[in-house]
Design a protein around this motif. Structure first.
Motif, mmCIF file in Angstrom:
data_model
loop_
_atom_site.group_PDB
_atom_site.id
_atom_site.type_symbol
_atom_site.label_atom_id
_atom_site.label_comp_id
_atom_site.label_asym_id
_atom_site.label_seq_id
_atom_site.Cartn_x
_atom_site.Cartn_y
_atom_site.Cartn_z
ATOM 1 N N TYR A 41 49.538 1.919 3.917
ATOM 2 C CA TYR A 41 49.685 2.740 2.713
ATOM 3 C C TYR A 41 48.308 3.050 2.121
ATOM 4 N N LEU A 42 47.460 2.030 2.026
ATOM 5 C CA LEU A 42 46.112 2.220 1.483
ATOM 6 C C LEU A 42 45.288 3.148 2.378
ATOM 7 N N GLN A 43 45.432 3.004 3.690
ATOM 8 C CA GLN A 43 44.725 3.897 4.617
ATOM 9 C C GLN A 43 45.117 5.356 4.384
ATOM 10 N N ARG A 44 46.414 5.604 4.200
ATOM 11 C CA ARG A 44 46.878 6.977 3.949
ATOM 12 C C ARG A 44 46.324 7.503 2.627
ATOM 13 N N ALA A 45 46.296 6.651 1.606
ATOM 14 C CA ALA A 45 45.773 7.068 0.303
ATOM 15 C C ALA A 45 44.287 7.403 0.396
ATOM 16 N N VAL A 46 43.536 6.582 1.115
ATOM 17 C CA VAL A 46 42.101 6.832 1.283
ATOM 18 C C VAL A 46 41.876 8.126 2.053
ATOM 19 N N GLU A 47 42.675 8.373 3.075
ATOM 20 C CA GLU A 47 42.537 9.608 3.844
ATOM 21 C C GLU A 47 42.820 10.830 2.981
ATOM 22 N N ARG A 48 43.852 10.753 2.131
ATOM 23 C CA ARG A 48 44.138 11.868 1.219
ATOM 24 C C ARG A 48 42.972 12.092 0.264
ATOM 25 N N PHE A 49 42.396 11.014 -0.254
ATOM 26 C CA PHE A 49 41.264 11.112 -1.168
ATOM 27 C C PHE A 49 40.052 11.733 -0.469
ATOM 28 N N ARG A 50 39.786 11.315 0.754
ATOM 29 C CA ARG A 50 38.662 11.884 1.516
ATOM 30 C C ARG A 50 38.875 13.372 1.785
ATOM 31 N N CYS A 51 40.109 13.770 2.036
ATOM 32 C CA CYS A 51 40.391 15.199 2.247
ATOM 33 C C CYS A 51 40.081 16.001 0.993
ATOM 34 N N VAL A 52 40.417 15.464 -0.152
ATOM 35 C CA VAL A 52 40.095 16.146 -1.414
ATOM 36 C C VAL A 52 38.584 16.249 -1.579
ATOM 37 N N LEU A 53 37.872 15.171 -1.322
ATOM 38 C CA LEU A 53 36.417 15.176 -1.470
ATOM 39 C C LEU A 53 35.754 16.135 -0.485
ATOM 40 N N ALA A 54 36.359 16.329 0.678
ATOM 41 C CA ALA A 54 35.775 17.199 1.703
ATOM 42 C C ALA A 54 35.834 18.672 1.316
ATOM 43 N N ARG A 55 36.706 19.025 0.404
ATOM 44 C CA ARG A 55 36.803 20.419 -0.050
ATOM 45 C C ARG A 55 35.687 20.681 -1.049
ATOM 46 N N ARG A 56 34.496 20.873 -0.535
ATOM 47 C CA ARG A 56 33.300 20.991 -1.372
ATOM 48 C C ARG A 56 33.275 22.255 -2.225
ATOM 49 N N ASP A 57 34.003 23.273 -1.829
ATOM 50 C CA ASP A 57 33.992 24.520 -2.583
ATOM 51 C C ASP A 57 34.964 24.504 -3.765
#
Length: 81
Positions: A41-57
């Motif tokens: 569950y924590l891995q999925r949450a971290v992956e979602r957070f990283r995806c948000v951070l990756a949207r630099r624009d």
């Protein structure tokens, strides 16, 4: 579903920033150290957070809501951001 056993789990860095009720508790609903389900569950949450951070624009707004001032040391929390 049956109620989950509640284990109060700390964190090496962030637990020091807490005080009052539940001092040291960071993961108060999940135990990623001892439960494969909670770790995944924590891995999925971290992956979602990283995806948000990756949207630099795109602009992001991070909100920390503290309903009980006794739980966090405000200066330590501000230092994170």
């Amino acid at each position: 579903a049956k109620p989950r056993e509640r284990r109060l789990v700390g964190h090496r860095l962030y637990s020091e920033m807490t005080e009052g009720v539940g001092r040291g508790t960071i993961f108060n609903h999940r135990d990623p150290m001892h439960s494969a389900e909670d770790y995944e569950y924590l891995q999925r949450a971290v992956e979602r957070f990283r995806c948000v951070l990756a949207r630099r624009d795109e602009r992001k707004l991070f909100v920390v809501l503290n309903l009980n001032r006794q739980l966090w040391i405000e200066e330590d929390l501000r230092a994170v951001f």
